[in-house]
Write a protein that holds these residues in place. Structure first.
Motif, PDB file in Angstrom:
ATOM      1  N   ASP A 147       0.803  -1.217   0.000  1.00  0.00           N
ATOM      2  CA  ASP A 147       0.000   0.000   0.000  1.00  0.00           C
ATOM      3  C   ASP A 147       0.839   1.271   0.000  1.00  0.00           C
ATOM      4  O   ASP A 147       0.446   2.276  -0.598  1.00  0.00           O
ATOM      5  CB  ASP A 147      -0.991  -0.001   1.170  1.00  0.00           C
ATOM      6  N   ALA A 148       2.018   1.259   0.649  1.00  0.00           N
ATOM      7  CA  ALA A 148       2.866   2.458   0.640  1.00  0.00           C
ATOM      8  C   ALA A 148       3.315   2.777  -0.776  1.00  0.00           C
ATOM      9  O   ALA A 148       3.318   3.944  -1.202  1.00  0.00           O
ATOM     10  CB  ALA A 148       4.068   2.261   1.559  1.00  0.00           C
ATOM     11  N   TYR A 149       3.691   1.749  -1.524  1.00  0.00           N
ATOM     12  CA  TYR A 149       4.048   1.939  -2.938  1.00  0.00           C
ATOM     13  C   TYR A 149       2.843   2.448  -3.719  1.00  0.00           C
ATOM     14  O   TYR A 149       2.944   3.389  -4.514  1.00  0.00           O
ATOM     15  CB  TYR A 149       4.544   0.617  -3.530  1.00  0.00           C
ATOM     16  N   TYR A 150       1.674   1.852  -3.470  1.00  0.00           N
ATOM     17  CA  TYR A 150       0.443   2.234  -4.167  1.00  0.00           C
ATOM     18  C   TYR A 150       0.105   3.701  -3.929  1.00  0.00           C
ATOM     19  O   TYR A 150      -0.317   4.401  -4.862  1.00  0.00           O
ATOM     20  CB  TYR A 150      -0.696   1.329  -3.699  1.00  0.00           C
ATOM     21  N   ILE A 151       0.316   4.176  -2.720  1.00  0.00           N
ATOM     22  CA  ILE A 151       0.020   5.571  -2.397  1.00  0.00           C
ATOM     23  C   ILE A 151       0.833   6.513  -3.275  1.00  0.00           C
ATOM     24  O   ILE A 151       0.326   7.511  -3.793  1.00  0.00           O
ATOM     25  CB  ILE A 151       0.306   5.871  -0.905  1.00  0.00           C
ATOM     26  N   ASP A 152       2.115   6.188  -3.470  1.00  0.00           N
ATOM     27  CA  ASP A 152       3.005   7.070  -4.241  1.00  0.00           C
ATOM     28  C   ASP A 152       2.902   6.881  -5.750  1.00  0.00           C
ATOM     29  O   ASP A 152       3.108   7.831  -6.512  1.00  0.00           O
ATOM     30  CB  ASP A 152       4.463   6.844  -3.817  1.00  0.00           C
ATOM     31  N   HIS A 153       2.616   5.651  -6.203  1.00  0.00           N
ATOM     32  CA  HIS A 153       2.749   5.357  -7.633  1.00  0.00           C
ATOM     33  C   HIS A 153       1.535   4.692  -8.261  1.00  0.00           C
ATOM     34  O   HIS A 153       1.548   4.432  -9.467  1.00  0.00           O
ATOM     35  CB  HIS A 153       3.981   4.449  -7.857  1.00  0.00           C
ATOM     36  N   THR A 154       0.499   4.401  -7.474  1.00  0.00           N
ATOM     37  CA  THR A 154      -0.656   3.636  -7.955  1.00  0.00           C
ATOM     38  C   THR A 154      -0.110   2.346  -8.584  1.00  0.00           C
ATOM     39  O   THR A 154       0.539   1.585  -7.899  1.00  0.00           O
ATOM     40  CB  THR A 154      -1.518   4.469  -8.926  1.00  0.00           C
TER      41      THR A 154
ATOM     42  N   ASN B 156      12.587   0.803  -7.100  1.00  0.00           N
ATOM     43  CA  ASN B 156      13.059   0.746  -5.725  1.00  0.00           C
ATOM     44  C   ASN B 156      13.362  -0.709  -5.366  1.00  0.00           C
ATOM     45  O   ASN B 156      13.077  -1.624  -6.136  1.00  0.00           O
ATOM     46  CB  ASN B 156      12.080   1.369  -4.732  1.00  0.00           C
ATOM     47  N   ALA B 157      13.971  -0.906  -4.221  1.00  0.00           N
ATOM     48  CA  ALA B 157      14.302  -2.251  -3.750  1.00  0.00           C
ATOM     49  C   ALA B 157      13.096  -2.878  -3.060  1.00  0.00           C
ATOM     50  O   ALA B 157      12.138  -2.188  -2.706  1.00  0.00           O
ATOM     51  CB  ALA B 157      15.492  -2.185  -2.792  1.00  0.00           C
ATOM     52  N   ALA B 158      13.163  -4.179  -2.829  1.00  0.00           N
ATOM     53  CA  ALA B 158      12.085  -4.875  -2.128  1.00  0.00           C
ATOM     54  C   ALA B 158      11.884  -4.296  -0.733  1.00  0.00           C
ATOM     55  O   ALA B 158      10.768  -4.287  -0.217  1.00  0.00           O
ATOM     56  CB  ALA B 158      12.392  -6.367  -2.049  1.00  0.00           C
ATOM     57  N   ALA B 159      12.960  -3.770  -0.145  1.00  0.00           N
ATOM     58  CA  ALA B 159      12.863  -3.166   1.189  1.00  0.00           C
ATOM     59  C   ALA B 159      12.278  -1.756   1.145  1.00  0.00           C
ATOM     60  O   ALA B 159      12.110  -1.128   2.186  1.00  0.00           O
ATOM     61  CB  ALA B 159      14.241  -3.134   1.845  1.00  0.00           C
ATOM     62  N   GLY B 160      11.980  -1.247  -0.059  1.00  0.00           N
ATOM     63  CA  GLY B 160      11.361   0.068  -0.202  1.00  0.00           C
ATOM     64  C   GLY B 160      12.334   1.202  -0.440  1.00  0.00           C
ATOM     65  O   GLY B 160      11.933   2.352  -0.596  1.00  0.00           O
ATOM     66  N   VAL B 161      13.633   0.910  -0.488  1.00  0.00           N
ATOM     67  CA  VAL B 161      14.645   1.957  -0.691  1.00  0.00           C
ATOM     68  C   VAL B 161      14.656   2.369  -2.156  1.00  0.00           C
ATOM     69  O   VAL B 161      14.800   1.518  -3.045  1.00  0.00           O
ATOM     70  CB  VAL B 161      16.046   1.454  -0.273  1.00  0.00           C
ATOM     71  N   PRO B 162      14.512   3.670  -2.464  1.00  0.00           N
ATOM     72  CA  PRO B 162      14.499   4.110  -3.860  1.00  0.00           C
ATOM     73  C   PRO B 162      15.848   3.894  -4.539  1.00  0.00           C
ATOM     74  O   PRO B 162      16.898   3.931  -3.899  1.00  0.00           O
ATOM     75  CB  PRO B 162      14.180   5.618  -3.764  1.00  0.00           C
ATOM     76  N   PHE B 163      15.808   3.708  -5.846  1.00  0.00           N
ATOM     77  CA  PHE B 163      17.043   3.604  -6.620  1.00  0.00           C
ATOM     78  C   PHE B 163      17.801   4.920  -6.576  1.00  0.00           C
ATOM     79  O   PHE B 163      17.213   5.996  -6.608  1.00  0.00           O
ATOM     80  CB  PHE B 163      16.734   3.267  -8.080  1.00  0.00           C
ATOM     81  N   ASN B 164      19.130   4.834  -6.489  1.00  0.00           N
ATOM     82  CA  ASN B 164      19.957   6.019  -6.708  1.00  0.00           C
ATOM     83  C   ASN B 164      21.277   5.596  -7.340  1.00  0.00           C
ATOM     84  O   ASN B 164      21.643   4.415  -7.323  1.00  0.00           O
ATOM     85  CB  ASN B 164      20.180   6.821  -5.417  1.00  0.00           C
ATOM     86  N   ALA B 165      21.998   6.552  -7.893  1.00  0.00           N
ATOM     87  CA  ALA B 165      23.205   6.250  -8.670  1.00  0.00           C
ATOM     88  C   ALA B 165      24.342   5.698  -7.825  1.00  0.00           C
ATOM     89  O   ALA B 165      25.323   5.189  -8.373  1.00  0.00           O
ATOM     90  CB  ALA B 165      23.668   7.498  -9.423  1.00  0.00           C
ATOM     91  N   CYS B 166      24.239   5.765  -6.509  1.00  0.00           N
ATOM     92  CA  CYS B 166      25.268   5.166  -5.646  1.00  0.00           C
ATOM     93  C   CYS B 166      25.251   3.646  -5.729  1.00  0.00           C
ATOM     94  O   CYS B 166      26.152   2.989  -5.210  1.00  0.00           O
ATOM     95  CB  CYS B 166      25.070   5.608  -4.196  1.00  0.00           C
ATOM     96  N   GLU B 167      24.242   3.077  -6.368  1.00  0.00           N
ATOM     97  CA  GLU B 167      24.116   1.633  -6.445  1.00  0.00           C
ATOM     98  C   GLU B 167      24.915   1.021  -7.587  1.00  0.00           C
ATOM     99  O   GLU B 167      24.858  -0.190  -7.807  1.00  0.00           O
ATOM    100  CB  GLU B 167      22.647   1.246  -6.522  1.00  0.00           C
ATOM    101  N   PHE B 168      25.655   1.833  -8.344  1.00  0.00           N
ATOM    102  CA  PHE B 168      26.590   1.268  -9.316  1.00  0.00           C
ATOM    103  C   PHE B 168      27.850   2.109  -9.344  1.00  0.00           C
ATOM    104  O   PHE B 168      27.838   3.274  -8.971  1.00  0.00           O
ATOM    105  CB  PHE B 168      25.965   1.160 -10.710  1.00  0.00           C
TER     106      PHE B 168
END
Length: 203
Positions: A94-101, A107-119
């Protein structure tokens, strides 16, 4: 430039809506070991590779990772396209649904958004190739974790295909490392010559 073939690298035909499964698979879109970070990693690193053959390999694999990203997004879309608000709530999505329908967002399964530090793109041939080897192994592990916890065969088959491609990419990067070692000047790389490193230690 790329020539784009308008079909998925592996077909995705999911029959059951399941936002819970989507909330897990989404990690291979925007998680730290997902396809978005993989494609950005390789397509960035290719510019500073010292030999064109390895730069070409990074271009090829980076492009394929974009195709894998499409497969993952197709899985997420098909798992959520008929999702209702109450389905999202019951699945903990539901938290994802609230922001993005039902929009697809990384984002990751844990809910952390993607950012460029991940590569990483370090501009050092060995740092980058070892990064790539580790990245493929980590992605393989995530796919294996997903395969262990998901029971829908319509989701499992494309995940198994993607897991196999991680193994192949790991093998190709291992070969690239060996080829690179054979082509570089041994006197000027600490990988071969520990004495080379002393100029930095004693500076």
């Amino acid at each position: 430039m790329w020539t784009y073939e308008k079909r998925l690298q592996y077909p995705v035909n999911i029959k059951k809506t399941c936002p819970k499964t989507a909330s897990l698979v989404i990690s291979q879109f925007g998680g730290p070991d997902g396809e978005l970070s993989a494609s950005m990693r390789y397509l960035s690193q290719r510019y500073t590779m010292p030999c064109k053959e390895i730069a070409g390999l990074l271009t090829d694999i980076g492009t394929e990772e974009l195709a894998h990203l499409e497969v993952i997004c197709a899985i997420i879309y098909q798992l959520t396209k008929n999702m209702k608000a109450e389905d999202a709530k019951a699945a903990g999505f539901d938290a994802y649904y609230i922001d993005h329908t039902v929009g697809i967002w990384p984002n990751a399964a844990a809910g952390v958004p993607f950012n460029a530090c991940e590569f990483q793109s370090k501009g050092d041939v060995f740092a980058d190739l070892f990064e790539d080897l580790a990245a493929e192994q980590k992605a393989r592990t995530v796919y294996e974790n997903l395969i262990r916890v998901i029971d829908d065969p319509d989701v499992l088959e494309p995940l198994k295909f993607l897991r196999e491609r991680e193994v192949v990419h790991f093998q190709r990067f291992g070969e690239a490392l060996e080829k690179t070692k054979a082509k570089l000047d041994e006197k000027n790389f600490y990988y071969f010559n520990p004495e080379f490193d002393k100029q930095f230690v004693n500076a």
